[in-house]
Design a protein around this motif. Structure first.
Motif, short mmCIF file in Angstrom:
data_model
loop_
_atom_site.label_atom_id
_atom_site.label_comp_id
_atom_site.label_asym_id
_atom_site.label_seq_id
_atom_site.Cartn_x
_atom_site.Cartn_y
_atom_site.Cartn_z
N LEU A 5 0.83 -1.21 0.00
CA LEU A 5 0.00 0.00 0.00
C LEU A 5 0.87 1.26 0.00
CD1 LEU A 5 -2.74 1.54 0.43
CD2 LEU A 5 -2.35 1.22 2.89
N LEU A 6 1.88 1.30 0.87
CA LEU A 6 2.75 2.47 0.95
C LEU A 6 3.48 2.71 -0.36
CD1 LEU A 6 4.27 2.01 4.52
CD2 LEU A 6 2.52 3.65 3.82
N ASP A 7 3.88 1.64 -1.02
CA ASP A 7 4.55 1.77 -2.31
C ASP A 7 3.64 2.47 -3.32
OD1 ASP A 7 6.90 1.03 -4.02
OD2 ASP A 7 5.35 -0.08 -5.10
N ALA A 8 2.36 2.09 -3.32
CA ALA A 8 1.41 2.72 -4.23
C ALA A 8 1.15 4.18 -3.84
CB ALA A 8 0.10 1.95 -4.24
N LEU A 9 1.04 4.45 -2.55
CA LEU A 9 0.82 5.83 -2.10
C LEU A 9 1.99 6.72 -2.52
CD1 LEU A 9 -0.63 5.32 1.51
CD2 LEU A 9 -1.88 5.64 -0.63
N GLN A 10 3.20 6.20 -2.34
CA GLN A 10 4.37 6.98 -2.73
C GLN A 10 4.41 7.20 -4.24
OE1 GLN A 10 7.97 5.78 -0.84
NE2 GLN A 10 9.29 6.88 -2.25
N ARG A 11 4.04 6.19 -4.98
CA ARG A 11 4.04 6.28 -6.45
C ARG A 11 3.09 7.36 -6.94
NH1 ARG A 11 3.20 1.35 -7.11
NH2 ARG A 11 1.01 1.25 -7.74
N HIS A 12 1.99 7.53 -6.19
CA HIS A 12 0.98 8.52 -6.60
C HIS A 12 1.10 9.83 -5.84
CE1 HIS A 12 -1.27 6.00 -9.41
NE2 HIS A 12 -1.02 4.99 -8.60
N GLY A 13 2.14 9.99 -5.06
CA GLY A 13 2.36 11.25 -4.36
C GLY A 13 1.42 11.52 -3.22
N CYS A 14 0.74 10.47 -2.73
CA CYS A 14 -0.17 10.62 -1.59
C CYS A 14 0.57 10.16 -0.34
CB CYS A 14 -1.44 9.80 -1.81
SG CYS A 14 -2.69 10.02 -0.53
N THR A 15 1.38 11.02 0.22
CA THR A 15 2.37 10.61 1.21
C THR A 15 2.09 11.13 2.62
OG1 THR A 15 3.75 12.45 0.47
CG2 THR A 15 4.21 10.27 -0.46
N ARG A 16 0.83 11.43 2.91
CA ARG A 16 0.43 11.77 4.27
C ARG A 16 -0.49 10.66 4.77
NH1 ARG A 16 -1.50 17.98 4.07
NH2 ARG A 16 -2.87 17.16 2.45
N VAL A 17 -0.09 10.01 5.86
CA VAL A 17 -0.80 8.83 6.35
C VAL A 17 -1.08 8.98 7.84
CG1 VAL A 17 -0.66 6.34 6.73
CG2 VAL A 17 0.30 7.33 4.63
N VAL A 18 -2.34 8.74 8.22
CA VAL A 18 -2.70 8.55 9.62
C VAL A 18 -2.86 7.05 9.83
CG1 VAL A 18 -4.44 8.90 11.41
CG2 VAL A 18 -3.81 10.79 9.90
N PHE A 19 -2.03 6.51 10.72
CA PHE A 19 -2.04 5.07 10.95
C PHE A 19 -2.80 4.75 12.23
CE2 PHE A 19 0.33 1.25 12.70
CZ PHE A 19 -0.35 0.34 11.91
N SER A 20 -3.82 3.92 12.11
CA SER A 20 -4.62 3.49 13.24
C SER A 20 -3.90 2.31 13.91
CB SER A 20 -6.01 3.06 12.75
OG SER A 20 -6.98 3.15 13.76
N SER A 21 -3.15 2.61 14.96
CA SER A 21 -2.32 1.60 15.62
C SER A 21 -3.06 1.02 16.82
CB SER A 21 -0.98 2.22 16.02
OG SER A 21 -0.08 1.24 16.49
N SER A 22 -2.34 0.66 17.86
CA SER A 22 -2.97 0.01 19.01
C SER A 22 -2.13 0.23 20.26
CB SER A 22 -3.13 -1.49 18.75
OG SER A 22 -3.53 -2.16 19.93
N ALA A 23 -2.79 0.44 21.39
CA ALA A 23 -2.08 0.54 22.67
C ALA A 23 -1.64 -0.82 23.18
CB ALA A 23 -2.96 1.23 23.70
N SER A 24 -1.97 -1.88 22.45
CA SER A 24 -1.50 -3.22 22.84
C SER A 24 0.00 -3.36 22.67
CB SER A 24 -2.21 -4.30 22.01
OG SER A 24 -1.84 -4.20 20.64
N ILE A 25 0.65 -2.40 22.03
CA ILE A 25 2.10 -2.49 21.84
C ILE A 25 2.86 -2.05 23.10
CG2 ILE A 25 1.81 -2.07 19.39
CD1 ILE A 25 3.00 0.70 19.78
N TYR A 26 2.16 -1.51 24.10
CA TYR A 26 2.84 -1.09 25.32
C TYR A 26 3.15 -2.28 26.22
CZ TYR A 26 1.78 3.79 24.30
OH TYR A 26 1.70 5.03 23.72
N ALA A 27 4.26 -2.17 26.97
CA ALA A 27 4.64 -3.22 27.92
C ALA A 27 3.69 -3.20 29.11
CB ALA A 27 6.06 -3.00 28.40
N PRO A 28 3.31 -4.36 29.63
CA PRO A 28 2.48 -4.40 30.84
C PRO A 28 3.22 -3.74 32.01
CG PRO A 28 2.62 -6.56 29.79
CD PRO A 28 3.64 -5.70 29.13
N THR A 29 2.47 -3.13 32.89
CA THR A 29 3.04 -2.51 34.09
C THR A 29 2.37 -3.14 35.32
OG1 THR A 29 1.37 -0.75 34.03
CG2 THR A 29 3.46 -0.33 32.90
#
Length: 250
Positions: free
Chosen positions: A101-125
């Motif tokens: 997907l990113l390769d296509a976005l770059q190819r078409h000059g659409c290079t601003r991306v909001v990525f819907s990530s996750s707080a599951s990547i945080y270490a448990p405390t």
């Protein structure tokens, strides 16, 4: 901002982001393979059915909509137990296809991306609390795909064409609720999260079981934070609109 591409725009979060964009007078262009999303969530919206890694489809989308200004990337597989059982499937769907997907976005000059990530990547405390400065430690294949994609996106903003490529990543826990005007909602008719189970118990007249007896809480049961999907969608759109502001380098 005129048009925004939303991958996974027929799903729970993506469809609500699309609703907020429409309310702001911005046209969402939805890309979704409907493997999990619901067709009724894209009725009367610009919809392109297919895979986010389909280069020919992406070329057609940008040919038909050259005024797309940015992308909100919500397309992902998200079920933790499934990711444990099928890790290669998750890495292919969430990581490898996003690279295409990113390769296509770059190819078409659409290079601003909001990525819907996750707080599951945080270490448990010890007390179960995290904030934006908490250590990162993804503990499932699903979470690792999200963390890996954040790293890919970071590298993308530092590679060739870095002066154009800009990314905002949003990490969050447990979205619930529905679009405030009930245009969209959960795409899963049998949700596994607490609110879904509460509604199911009420509808069926069955008990709702609260699990956990030894957490550091008043009664030993577990506590989880939830965010309303409307607030989450508003945050995604606010992030989109901030691309035109100056962001200081690291």
């Amino acid at each position: 901002m005129r048009k925004v591409l939303i991958t996974g725009g027929a799903g729970f979060i993506g469809s609500t982001v699309a609703s907020v964009l429409l309310d702001r007078g911005i046209t969402p262009v939805v890309l979704d393979d409907l493997s999990k999303g619901r067709a009724e969530f894209v009725e009367n919206r610009v919809f392109c059915g297919g895979d986010i890694a389909d280069a020919a489809l992406l070329d057609r989308i940008f040919t038909e909509h050259p005024d797309i200004d940015a992308t909100v990337h919500c397309a992902a597989r998200i079920v933790v137990p499934e990711s444990v059982a099928k890790p290669l499937f998750y890495y292919r769907e969430n990581v490898a296809k996003t690279v295409e997907l990113l390769d296509a976005l770059q190819r078409h000059g659409c290079t601003r991306v909001v990525f819907s990530s996750s707080a599951s990547i945080y270490a448990p405390t010890p007390d179960g609390r995290v904030d934006e400065d908490s250590a990162l430690e993804a503990n499932s294949p699903y979470a690792r795909t999200k963390l890996m994609m954040e790293q890919v996106l970071q590298d993308w903003t530092r590679g060739e064409g870095a002066e154009r490529q800009r990314v905002i990543t949003l990490r969050y826990f447990n979205p619930v609720g529905a679009d405030s005007r009930l245009r969209t909602g959960l795409q899963n008719l049998n949700p596994s999260h607490a609110l879904g189970k509460l509604i199911e118990a009420h509808t069926e007249g069955t008990p709702f079981t609260v699990t956990g007896v030894d957490w550091p809480t008043r009664d030993g049961s577990g506590i989880r934070d939830y965010v309303h999907v409307q607030d989450l969608a508003e945050a995604h759109v606010a992030a989109l609109l901030r691309f035109d502001e100056v962001i200081a380098p690291d």
